[in-house]
Write an enzyme that holds these catalytic residues in place. Sequence first.
Site, PDB file in Angstrom:
ATOM      1  N   ASN A  10       0.843  -1.200   0.000  1.00 59.10           N
ATOM      2  CA  ASN A  10       0.000   0.000   0.000  1.00 59.10           C
ATOM      3  C   ASN A  10       0.876   1.247   0.000  1.00 59.10           C
ATOM      4  OD1 ASN A  10      -2.422   1.604   0.336  1.00 59.10           O
ATOM      5  ND2 ASN A  10      -1.860   1.850   2.487  1.00 59.10           N
ATOM      6  N   HIS A  25       0.756   5.433   0.984  1.00 62.08           N
ATOM      7  CA  HIS A  25      -0.041   6.344   1.818  1.00 62.08           C
ATOM      8  C   HIS A  25       0.642   7.711   1.884  1.00 62.08           C
ATOM      9  CE1 HIS A  25      -2.901   7.529   4.847  1.00 62.08           C
ATOM     10  NE2 HIS A  25      -1.906   8.003   5.585  1.00 62.08           N
TER      11      HIS A  25
END
Length: 187
Positions: free
Chosen positions: A106, A108
């Site tokens: 991920n 971010h």
Amino acid sequence: MRIVVLVSGTGSNLQAVIDAVADGSLPLEIAAVGADRPDTFGVERSAAAGLDTFVVNFKDYATRTDWDAALLDAVAAYKPDYVISSGFMRIVAPSFINAFAGRYVNTHPALLPSFPGAHGVRDAMAYGVKVTGCTVHFADAGVDTGPIIAQTPVTVRPDDTEDTLHERIKVAERELLIQVLADLARG
Ligand code: GAR
């Protein structure tokens, strides 16, 4: 290395990955791009690049469990080595994390573990931090949690708005994501 990229929004990080693969600087194959909603610029970018593109529309499923199962099936069908959450604004089920344990990455727009969630840039500004940045990490079943792979700091300017700061973070984020993917691709 085969990846599936998951997007929810404009897909500017996705575009950077598409471009880096196209110009030969990123040695991997984008097996497919998936989204949780139709008609986003991310989906458009993927289709325009001629990539396999699928939408598992959250609104089409009666229950969360049904959507979880459909997303897992759709992604697993491509047998990816890594799945990249690139502005994918949904938490995936533990079954998804188990299926891609250590292979779900991920990105971010904050220096985790500070300011997780959907408004990482806004929350960092509201707190008044002078330095924020971006994080690429192996995602677990939490909200922007899991082992950190790499981070880049970005200085907050006194005249920044959420948009100007996010744009500067995204420049750093694209570079970081591509570097991490290149490192993963090279083992
Ligand atoms: C990126 O900044 C990404 O880090 C963020 O959404 C943006 C997507 O931009 N993700 C999160 O906030 C996850 N919690 P993009 O669609 O233009 O690539």
